[in-house]
Design an enzyme around this catalytic site. Structure first.
Site, short mmCIF file in Angstrom:
data_model
loop_
_atom_site.label_atom_id
_atom_site.label_comp_id
_atom_site.label_asym_id
_atom_site.label_seq_id
_atom_site.Cartn_x
_atom_site.Cartn_y
_atom_site.Cartn_z
N SER A 26 0.83 -1.21 0.00
CA SER A 26 0.00 0.00 0.00
C SER A 26 0.87 1.26 0.00
O SER A 26 0.48 2.29 -0.57
CB SER A 26 -0.99 0.00 1.18
N MET A 79 10.25 -6.90 4.78
CA MET A 79 10.36 -7.52 6.10
C MET A 79 11.61 -8.39 6.22
O MET A 79 11.53 -9.61 6.42
CB MET A 79 9.10 -8.37 6.39
N LEU A 138 18.59 -6.46 7.49
CA LEU A 138 19.61 -6.23 6.48
C LEU A 138 21.01 -6.50 7.05
O LEU A 138 21.27 -6.20 8.21
CB LEU A 138 19.55 -4.78 6.00
N ASN A 186 13.38 3.87 4.93
CA ASN A 186 12.47 2.82 5.42
C ASN A 186 11.31 3.50 6.13
O ASN A 186 11.42 4.64 6.58
CB ASN A 186 13.22 1.91 6.40
N HIS A 223 8.67 2.76 9.34
CA HIS A 223 8.47 1.86 10.48
C HIS A 223 7.27 2.36 11.29
O HIS A 223 7.22 3.54 11.66
CB HIS A 223 9.73 1.82 11.35
N GLU A 279 21.94 -0.30 11.97
CA GLU A 279 21.18 -0.58 13.18
C GLU A 279 19.69 -0.75 12.83
O GLU A 279 19.10 0.13 12.21
CB GLU A 279 21.34 0.61 14.14
N ASP A 329 16.00 -0.51 12.41
CA ASP A 329 15.05 0.58 12.71
C ASP A 329 15.73 1.71 13.51
O ASP A 329 15.08 2.37 14.31
CB ASP A 329 13.84 0.06 13.50
C1 GRF Z 1 3.60 -0.82 6.95
O1 GRF Z 1 2.82 -0.81 8.08
C2 GRF Z 1 4.98 -0.32 7.24
O2 GRF Z 1 5.01 0.65 8.23
C3 GRF Z 1 5.68 -1.55 7.70
O3 GRF Z 1 5.14 -2.59 6.90
C4 GRF Z 1 3.85 -2.22 6.45
C5 GRF Z 1 3.83 -2.31 4.97
O4 GRF Z 1 2.56 -2.16 4.42
N1 GRF Z 1 7.11 -1.39 7.58
P1 GRF Z 1 2.37 -2.11 2.86
O5 GRF Z 1 2.99 -3.39 2.29
O6 GRF Z 1 3.03 -0.88 2.33
O7 GRF Z 1 0.89 -2.11 2.67
#
Ligand code: GRF
Length: 221
Positions: free
Chosen positions: A18, A95, A98, A112, A114, A148, A150
């Protein structure tokens, strides 16, 4: 910078995509001066790959399960990414932990997102952890990636209220709505050259940002 060529971006995903969609939409609407050269997923068959294909973007699966080690996967991934010569790598729900070499290779040119107000709640299950802690506010952070987990310098944070009746899922949707606002914002700033990483700090228009990054507060529920 409408006359300059768009910033070349590679987006890494593992799932729904998304946030990728928010970038595609911003680019299509003429609000984001970027060109998404490729989308790479470490998981086969995810919705984000379909979103990329629908937008006419090259969609690549590089399944981490086919590699003997984290190092071997990261090295193959870097090779695929570098083939597109991106100026920015965007992790959008990627997910994977790294390797330090991978993070170092893209230092200052990898972002990134988070779902927490970093440095709070690094790692997983952030919404439930914010609820369990009784926090009155929660949110999401876009940050530069360092070795590090996040832990790199924050560029933008969006803060949302936690409501009495929230569960992890209602809180997650309130946070996600903000993700789709602040990730395109950060990418736009980077594309325009106003956001950079310097001396391990995020810098906006030449000024180092505070540890929380540029803060966006919203009361919308
Ligand atoms: C999001 O909540 C983001 O913050 C986290 O993973 C989720 C990814 O959602 N790192 P999408 O795949 O972009 O819908």
């Amino acid at each position: 910078m409408s006359s300059a060529s768009p910033l070349r971006v590679v987006v890494l995903i593992s799932g729904s995509g998304s946030n990728l969609q928010a970038l595609i939409d911003g680019q299509k609407a003429g609000e984001l001066p970027i060109e998404i050269a490729a989308v790479i997923s470490n998981r086969p068959g995810v919705k984000g790959l379909e979103r990329a294909t629908n937008a006419g973007i090259e969609a690549i699966t590089l399944d981490h399960k086919g590699f003997a080690s984290r190092e071997a996967f990261d090295s193959a991934l870097a090779q695929r990414i570098d083939g597109f010569e991106p100026q920015l790598v965007v992790l959008a729900g990627f997910m994977r932990i790294l390797t330090p070499d991978f993070a170092q290779h893209y230092l200052g040119r990898m972002l990134n997102i988070h779902p927490s107000l970093l440095p709070k709640y690094q790692g997983l299950n952030t919404h439930q952890r914010a609820l369990d802690a009784g926090d009155s506010e929660h949110g999401v952070t876009v940050h530069f990636v360092t070795a590090e987990l996040d832990g790199g310098p924050a560029a933008i944070q969006a803060v949302v209220p936690v409501l009495k009746e929230d569960d992890a899922s209602t809180l997650a949707s309130r946070v996600q709505a903000q993700e789709h606002v602040i990730y395109p914002m950060a990418v736009k700033w980077f594309a325009e050259g106003t956001l950079r990483m310097h001396n391990n700090a995020a810098v906006l228009k030449g000024e180092p940002l505070p540890a929380s990054g540029y803060q966006v507060r919203t009361n919308n529920v």
